[in-house]
Design a protein around this motif. Sequence first.
Motif, PDB file in Angstrom:
ATOM      1  N   TYR A 124       5.373  11.578   2.864  1.00 20.63           N
ATOM      2  CA  TYR A 124       4.060  12.236   2.891  1.00 20.63           C
ATOM      3  C   TYR A 124       2.996  11.299   2.307  1.00 20.63           C
ATOM      4  O   TYR A 124       1.904  11.141   2.878  1.00 20.63           O
ATOM      5  N   ALA A 125       3.311  10.662   1.178  1.00 23.34           N
ATOM      6  CA  ALA A 125       2.364   9.723   0.562  1.00 23.34           C
ATOM      7  C   ALA A 125       2.073   8.576   1.527  1.00 23.34           C
ATOM      8  O   ALA A 125       0.935   8.112   1.636  1.00 23.34           O
ATOM      9  N   ALA A 126       3.093   8.131   2.247  1.00 29.10           N
ATOM     10  CA  ALA A 126       2.930   7.028   3.203  1.00 29.10           C
ATOM     11  C   ALA A 126       1.960   7.413   4.316  1.00 29.10           C
ATOM     12  O   ALA A 126       1.014   6.683   4.619  1.00 29.10           O
ATOM     13  N   ASP A 166       0.856  -1.185   0.000  1.00 27.92           N
ATOM     14  CA  ASP A 166       0.000   0.000   0.000  1.00 27.92           C
ATOM     15  C   ASP A 166       0.899   1.244   0.000  1.00 27.92           C
ATOM     16  O   ASP A 166       2.123   1.134  -0.143  1.00 27.92           O
ATOM     17  N   GLY A 167       0.284   2.403   0.173  1.00 27.49           N
ATOM     18  CA  GLY A 167       1.058   3.644   0.098  1.00 27.49           C
ATOM     19  C   GLY A 167       2.122   3.748   1.175  1.00 27.49           C
ATOM     20  O   GLY A 167       3.217   4.271   0.940  1.00 27.49           O
ATOM     21  N   ASP A 168       1.804   3.233   2.359  1.00 27.59           N
ATOM     22  CA  ASP A 168       2.780   3.296   3.446  1.00 27.59           C
ATOM     23  C   ASP A 168       3.955   2.362   3.158  1.00 27.59           C
ATOM     24  O   ASP A 168       5.114   2.726   3.402  1.00 27.59           O
ATOM     25  N   ALA A 169       3.650   1.186   2.614  1.00 30.90           N
ATOM     26  CA  ALA A 169       4.725   0.226   2.305  1.00 30.90           C
ATOM     27  C   ALA A 169       5.657   0.796   1.229  1.00 30.90           C
ATOM     28  O   ALA A 169       6.888   0.783   1.373  1.00 30.90           O
ATOM     29  N   VAL A 170       5.075   1.328   0.156  1.00 32.73           N
ATOM     30  CA  VAL A 170       5.888   1.887  -0.925  1.00 32.73           C
ATOM     31  C   VAL A 170       6.597   3.154  -0.451  1.00 32.73           C
ATOM     32  O   VAL A 170       7.808   3.331  -0.645  1.00 32.73           O
ATOM     33  N   GLY A 171       5.847   4.043   0.207  1.00 32.35           N
ATOM     34  CA  GLY A 171       6.424   5.310   0.652  1.00 32.35           C
ATOM     35  C   GLY A 171       7.538   5.113   1.676  1.00 32.35           C
ATOM     36  O   GLY A 171       8.556   5.820   1.645  1.00 32.35           O
ATOM     37  N   SER A 172       7.365   4.141   2.563  1.00 33.08           N
ATOM     38  CA  SER A 172       8.405   3.873   3.558  1.00 33.08           C
ATOM     39  C   SER A 172       9.635   3.245   2.905  1.00 33.08           C
ATOM     40  O   SER A 172      10.770   3.562   3.272  1.00 33.08           O
ATOM     41  N   THR A 173       9.408   2.353   1.943  1.00 28.20           N
ATOM     42  CA  THR A 173      10.526   1.738   1.216  1.00 28.20           C
ATOM     43  C   THR A 173      11.349   2.818   0.517  1.00 28.20           C
ATOM     44  O   THR A 173      12.582   2.863   0.630  1.00 28.20           O
ATOM     45  N   LEU A 174      10.635   3.702  -0.199  1.00 30.39           N
ATOM     46  CA  LEU A 174      11.336   4.741  -0.964  1.00 30.39           C
ATOM     47  C   LEU A 174      11.936   5.799  -0.045  1.00 30.39           C
ATOM     48  O   LEU A 174      13.082   6.239  -0.249  1.00 30.39           O
ATOM     49  N   GLY A 175      11.182   6.218   0.952  1.00 32.11           N
ATOM     50  CA  GLY A 175      11.675   7.261   1.858  1.00 32.11           C
ATOM     51  C   GLY A 175      12.954   6.812   2.555  1.00 32.11           C
ATOM     52  O   GLY A 175      13.961   7.538   2.563  1.00 32.11           O
ATOM     53  N   LEU A 176      12.922   5.595   3.090  1.00 34.36           N
ATOM     54  CA  LEU A 176      14.116   5.082   3.774  1.00 34.36           C
ATOM     55  C   LEU A 176      15.234   4.830   2.766  1.00 34.36           C
ATOM     56  O   LEU A 176      16.385   5.215   2.990  1.00 34.36           O
ATOM     57  N   GLY A 177      14.882   4.188   1.641  1.00 34.91           N
ATOM     58  CA  GLY A 177      15.891   3.849   0.633  1.00 34.91           C
ATOM     59  C   GLY A 177      16.619   5.080   0.114  1.00 34.91           C
ATOM     60  O   GLY A 177      17.853   5.135   0.104  1.00 34.91           O
ATOM     61  N   LEU A 178      15.852   6.102  -0.292  1.00 38.09           N
ATOM     62  CA  LEU A 178      16.471   7.306  -0.847  1.00 38.09           C
ATOM     63  C   LEU A 178      17.269   8.055   0.222  1.00 38.09           C
ATOM     64  O   LEU A 178      18.311   8.652  -0.067  1.00 38.09           O
TER      65      LEU A 178
END
Length: 330
Positions: free
Chosen positions: A160-162, A29-41
């Motif tokens: 933010y999306a997360a 979901d948005g939190d899973a994707v947003g957290s993956t990208l936020g942490l990754g980047l």
Amino acid sequence: MGTTNTHQQIAQEIAALREVAVISHMRPDGDAVGSTLGLGLALQSLGKRIHLWNADGAAPTRFDFLPGAHLITAPPADWPAHVQALICVDCGEPKRLGDSGRHLIDTAPLSINIDHHETNTLYADLNLVDGTAAACACVLMPLLDALKVDLSRPVADSLYAAVSTDTGSFQYSSTTPDVMRLAARLMGTGIDVGDINRRLYQEQPLSSFILQREVLSNMVVDCQGQVVHFSITQARKQELHLGLEDTKDLVDIIRVLRGAKIAAIFEEVDDGLIRISLRSKVPDVRVNDIASQFGGGGHPMAAGIRVRGSLQDVRSAVLQAIDAALASLP
Ligand SMILES: [Mn+2]
């Protein structure tokens, strides 16, 4: 089973790593994707090599616009020797990582679990879990601060999306003053919130309308209006040419019925596997308690179950459990 660590302890471990992988739960979901990208980047900005994974092998189309979304791939079958740690985000238990992810968590030299599911099983070597946080991104933020990450717009976009998606656009009761302060801080980086919200909530594919029509035509209102549910078979999904992603947020369509306390979606996934999404609108009925009776889990107001059986049998068993929960209300 591990114990919970502090932000500082986890930051110290991560700071020493050169190459890490971040993985979220399947059907992200948005939190899973947003957290993956936020942490990754954020880790990338600290000079680390990153790998971003989920069992589906990509971010769902609706999150394509997030910076770095194209970096997400399927996890490899075996642990890549040069990668030093696996960080799991927004994932309450290893089986939600999918088969390869579950295998990788056992073979990674270091595993770190960052999450906000109350039912989290503390399955990693290091665990940073806050069951009261509105989104995994809210647990990540103090960690990024401890890592002295300079909050960039791409990182802020993802976080933010997360937070926005996991709080139902800041509507659920999980939206505390701290959540709003976090959102304000992310907005302070100059992100375009209007654009993010338009892309998240106002760009739905035609298939989603076909599905909404199906839901509105066939939803069932039970228990004097306290329960609203909808079921869909594999055959019907094929007739409507619906994909996996299309059936994601169905429960949000029916949960808004006035007077409903519980909303449930029963979806036949394949070969006798039934997926159930449960939502509660009253704190007195905890749908994660109902889900756990069938091997599922989640949050008090939003939970899920995956169970084998016929759609009819599974549905009547779960509806009975919902009935019992409602009957025990004061
Ligand atoms: Mn989440």
